[in-house]
Design a protein around this motif. Sequence first.
Motif, PDB file in Angstrom:
ATOM      1  N   LEU A  73     -13.863  30.578  68.722  1.00  0.00           N
ATOM      2  CA  LEU A  73     -14.070  29.195  68.303  1.00  0.00           C
ATOM      3  C   LEU A  73     -15.376  29.179  67.520  1.00  0.00           C
ATOM      4  O   LEU A  73     -16.431  29.519  68.056  1.00  0.00           O
ATOM      5  N   ASP A  90     -14.973  28.246  75.833  1.00  0.00           N
ATOM      6  CA  ASP A  90     -13.802  28.786  75.122  1.00  0.00           C
ATOM      7  C   ASP A  90     -14.031  30.223  74.678  1.00  0.00           C
ATOM      8  O   ASP A  90     -13.156  31.086  74.831  1.00  0.00           O
ATOM      9  N   ASN A  91     -15.205  30.501  74.123  1.00  0.00           N
ATOM     10  CA  ASN A  91     -15.466  31.859  73.653  1.00  0.00           C
ATOM     11  C   ASN A  91     -15.624  32.847  74.803  1.00  0.00           C
ATOM     12  O   ASN A  91     -15.221  34.008  74.687  1.00  0.00           O
ATOM     13  N   TYR A 144     -22.425  28.959  71.782  1.00  0.00           N
ATOM     14  CA  TYR A 144     -21.763  30.040  71.062  1.00  0.00           C
ATOM     15  C   TYR A 144     -22.538  31.350  71.218  1.00  0.00           C
ATOM     16  O   TYR A 144     -21.960  32.410  71.486  1.00  0.00           O
TER      17      TYR A 144
END
Length: 333
Positions: A73, A90-91, A144
Amino acid sequence: MSTVVLVTGGSGLVGKAIEHVINTEPESSRFGKRPGEKWVFANSTEGDLKDPVQTEKLFEKYKPTHVIHLAALVGGLFKNMKYKLTFLRDNTLINDNVLHFSHTKNVQKVISCLSTCVFPDKVTYPLDETKIHDGPPHESNFGYANAKRMVDVMNHAYKEEFGCNFTSAIPTNVFGPHDNFDLEDSHVIPGLIHKCYRAKQNNTPFAVSGTGKPLRQFIFSYDLARLFIWMLREYDDVEPVILSVGEEEEVSIKSVADKIVKTVGFQGEYKFDSTKADGQFRKPASNKRLLTLMSQNKNEQQFKFTPFDEALEYTVKWFVENYNKGARIGKVA
């Protein structure tokens, strides 16, 4: 035994670049396809990699011997700032599933794609591969960056516990054909290209977010693709490798915008909005380790980076030619 290379995120910027290079370089050359190789460029329509069941099915379907893991993502500065938890969670799920099933399905080698945002915010420059965990990342991409950092941690853990040949690449800012040009969540170069093109079409001002003063190193996606293929062929260490142009190739956002204006042929009002965030001012990375490693094989085709102006012009022209033919432009009012 035949080689099956599975590229996750195969329809994205880097995946498309690897596909282009594999299909256009001479067979059996340093960056070309080898006899008996099968390359699979998988995308999200084939399975949600956040889901372990769907991830396992993908591995069972293709039975890869090698994996280049690009799926993630991703988004630009403002999307990273707004959705820190989503980017982290998500990652983390994606990376954990890909590495877990690479191990359980006996994949011989995995190269995962990180980013220079994994490096600490407060660090001595230039960045190098030893500094990844020397402090927290910049708050603008906290989620991230931490998810990507954990790939390096897992690579070492898999090697120590199971002997897995897992490693990672750390590219600087990537751009090129098939980039995400969505005005809402693109990275800086594709976002500026799209904004400038729209300003020309609509006869409106071209406004660049921020002061234009921050400096960045940019790598052309086709160059990065060749470096991933090099890692697949010739690099077998768990330690990550920075894939980047040299420190002397830093360019300001203003100079990038100037070149885009010239290439697009925009002649209207052009300004900078200093009320918008700049992000980190600079984060120069050293490519000394990369160049040293690549030069060890004297018998192989030597590698040269594409000049920035040439690569940017190529990307702008690709975008204009494909604006209504498949370029990822998002919703345009």
